[in-house]
Design a protein around this motif. Structure first.
Motif, PDB file in Angstrom:
ATOM      1  N   ILE A   1      -9.447   1.150  -0.990  1.00 10.06           N
ATOM      2  CA  ILE A   1      -7.987   1.172  -0.888  1.00 10.06           C
ATOM      3  C   ILE A   1      -7.348   1.880  -2.083  1.00 10.06           C
ATOM      4  CG2 ILE A   1      -7.630  -1.102  -1.971  1.00 10.06           C
ATOM      5  CD1 ILE A   1      -5.393  -1.494   0.191  1.00 10.06           C
TER       6      ILE A   1
ATOM      7  N   TYR B   1      -4.325   2.680   6.426  1.00 10.95           N
ATOM      8  CA  TYR B   1      -4.377   1.343   5.833  1.00 10.95           C
ATOM      9  C   TYR B   1      -5.251   0.396   6.648  1.00 10.95           C
ATOM     10  CZ  TYR B   1      -2.980  -3.257   4.181  1.00 10.95           C
ATOM     11  OH  TYR B   1      -2.999  -4.532   3.700  1.00 10.95           O
TER      12      TYR B   1
ATOM     13  N   TYR C   1       0.836  -1.212   0.000  1.00 17.40           N
ATOM     14  CA  TYR C   1       0.000   0.000   0.000  1.00 17.40           C
ATOM     15  C   TYR C   1       0.867   1.258   0.000  1.00 17.40           C
ATOM     16  CZ  TYR C   1      -2.798   3.606   2.440  1.00 17.40           C
ATOM     17  OH  TYR C   1      -3.400   4.772   2.838  1.00 17.40           O
TER      18      TYR C   1
ATOM     19  N   VAL D   1      -5.002   5.269  -1.803  1.00 12.18           N
ATOM     20  CA  VAL D   1      -3.664   5.402  -2.380  1.00 12.18           C
ATOM     21  C   VAL D   1      -3.536   6.733  -3.116  1.00 12.18           C
ATOM     22  CG1 VAL D   1      -2.139   4.521  -4.195  1.00 12.18           C
ATOM     23  CG2 VAL D   1      -3.148   2.946  -2.545  1.00 12.18           C
TER      24      VAL D   1
END
Length: 248
Positions: free
Chosen positions: A218, A209, A33, A222
């Motif tokens: 997710i 996260y 991530y 990012v």
């Protein structure tokens, strides 16, 4: 992705507890991530630099000179247009798909390059390069600190954001006063504020996260993380350039 609700004891290798396995998978996911965040951020900075360099190629005969040195409101449209992309990402993120958020991020980085092309009309290429590498070293050090420190940096977030608001107000006021001394103070404070924000944002993005892992958010997380670090880098670079830049 592993199914952590799977009760089968065979899910963990012999001699390894399920908790250890989950912890290792979480750490691997976190690294992936954060690597994605840094990749997007670095690619955005690279795109901005390439567009700025191309737009300013030719010096006084470049597209940048024609836009920013000519009378009219076009230069102000170009300068402030990146704000529109930031507002769309911040306030419309939930309604955007991950692909749309990515497209807006890349478009924002390109438009930011056009906006920043003026630095090649003001400063020498050597001083821009030196300042860029100095900013990169400082950014990497501060971001590494934010990622590895056990100290909770959330308390400084409000202070830093209030400082940025004050910095914007001071910068707008100095457009009228045109005080060189005030400009130097603004630049010095700006470097310190965005240095702190680099460490703070890195820790915040890392903590995020835990909330987005395994969800559809997710990919968007990012992009937003990359945008935050991109802005920290670009602002720190611009304020440092006020100190280190040699005028052409």
């Amino acid at each position: 992705m592993a199914n952590w609700s799977d009760p089968r004891p065979t899910a963990a290798p012999f001699g390894t507890s399920a908790a250890d396995t989950r912890g290792a998978a979480y750490d691997a996911g976190l690294r992936s991530y954060m690597l994605s965040v840094y990749n997007y951020m670095a690619s955005g900075v690279l795109l901005t630099g390439i567009v700025a360099l191309l737009f300013a190629s030719g010096g006084r005969d470049s597209l940048a000179a024609q836009v920013f040195l000519a009378p009219g409101i076009l230069k102000y449209v170009v300068i402030f247009s990146p704000l529109a992309f930031i507002m769309v990402l911040n306030f419309g993120l939930n309604r955007l798909s991950t692909g749309a958020a990515q497209l807006i991020f890349w478009t924002f980085a390109a438009v930011m390059g056009v906006s920043m092309s003026t630095i090649f009309l003001v400063y020498t290429g050597t001083s821009i390069a030196i300042t860029f590498f100095a900013t990169a070293v400082a950014f990497l050090s501060l971001s590494l600190y934010g990622y590895t420190t056990k100290r909770d940096l959330s308390g400084m977030g409000t202070f830093l954001i209030m400082g940025v608001v004050g910095l914007i107000v001071a910068s707008l006021l100095n457009l009228f006063f045109k005080s060189p001394a005030m400009a130097m103070v603004i630049s010095a404070v700006g470097v310190l504020l965005f240095a702190g924000l680099t460490a703070y944002d890195t820790q915040r993005i890392k903590s995020m996260y835990a909330y987005v892992a395994g969800t559809d958010m997710i990919g968007k997380a990012v992009i937003m993380g990359a945008l935050s670090l991109y802005l920290d880098f670009i602002n720190m670079f611009q304020f440092l350039l006020s100190f280190m830049g040699q005028r052409d």
